[in-house]
Design a protein around this motif. Sequence first.
Motif: not given
Length: 505
Positions: A37, A66, A71, A178, A364
């Motif tokens: 991410i 990720t 998430a 995600p 995240m």
Amino acid sequence: MKRDGQKTSVWQDTVRPVPYMESRGSYYDIVIIGGGITGVSTALRLQKSGKKCLLMDAHTIGFGTTAGTSAHLNTVIDTPYSEIINKHGREKAVFVAQSTKEAIAEIVANIHDYQISCDYMPHDGFMYAQTEKEGEALEKIKDAILAVGLDASDVTTVPAPFDILKAITFGGQGSFHPTKYIMGLLQAYINLGGHIREHALVQTVTENERDKLEVKTSEGQLWLTQTVVYATHTPPGIQLMNFRLAPYRSYIQVFELEDENQCPEGLVYDMQEPFHYFRTVCIAGKRYLMVGGQDHKTAHHDNEKYNFLELEAFVAAHYAVKQKKYEWSSQYYESQDSLPFIGLYPGKSHTREFIATGFGGNGMIFGTLSSVILTDFILTGDSPYKEVYAPGRIGPLSAIGELLTENMDVVKHFIKDRLRLEQIEGFVEIGNDEGKILKYQGKKIGIYKDSAGKLFAIDPVCRHAGCIVKWNNAEHSWDCPCHGARYASNGDLLNGPAVDALRKL
Ligand code: FES
């Protein structure tokens, strides 16, 4: 989609990777290393600003954490604000809270602007205490949340079937899918002309005499660039940051419940040590319970599989479970003073290499925030968050003690793991699907015997700084206890900071 472990996460299983043409260029304004991410969000922002970018990954996009995260999108992050205030002062803690809000706003704006379908849901968060001691700690956490300008209030129930003594709620949280999200960002990046190179393991970045950076891969390929961003957790090779970060593993399971209405509306956290968290995940219109926890330092647990059993037993004691759908573990890095390192790579003679790491369990949020901070830095030379997250900061005195303890631990492993080895006479002593470090004919080796009885033998000396790796029986990997490098069962490199595979015997 592939991931850095043997177990399959729900995020790997429910996404389609975006097709793209592999880059053929040799010069880029900016090379971003790492396709999670952090890397994808940063590449998109920079490409959108008119820069010519190359996004590289040693494996494939989304291969690392990720695709293994829970998430959560939270402003109330894993490190309590009470701890951040103690270590860094209230003013910086307010900045941190503000930056987490900005990260969520950035994700929501991206979802809207690029029309990304990624199951985003806004939520309230809940945290509950079950003992007097937990209750006192929760009160402090609530006061600190309020002190940094976020909201929190007492509640008498939480959306989970636990006996509670005290609980709080806080708004402005969220959740999403995600890998669908980063695939949406990646498509937008490609549409803007961004280039991608997968299966390219960067081994060195050096400055040449013409003031350019040379990015070299293990295959000997070379790219020239003005600027490099390391979105790789800990940057590759032996460097200062290795000593300021500690690797951790976290465990997640997804369950189908007899009654899907038992899945929580909101994000729920207990106050155990390490804590558990609960959220709902939707797959094809059906609600499932996601539970996570059991965190420990990488390669500091004798039996990783046991963590899944513990988690499962904990859930079974409180929920009517129909079946377990997924389980996996993933890696994150804690910084020495509990705040991420985002900004200029310290110790360089120039200002053209940047890092983003030490996100704790909030990848995240801080991965997205990194894209904002690093884009500002690269385009304007400044960022409002440059001091709070400066990788070169000295940090509070208390963090120096933690740093020393952390590095004593590394030294201890370096010595101890070499001395205590089991001696075997023949490989028949190893069971199928078992991995071990042992002595055989006077030599130290790592052996994995797969479920069909096939043997894989490796030299267990980590290719980063020489610690002895340990078998992870949950993800079938060789994990290093010192700085978190990880290798597949056959010795291939999964995660840095090492840049070479284990020697195969
Ligand atoms: Fe540093 Fe293994 S990761 S010695």
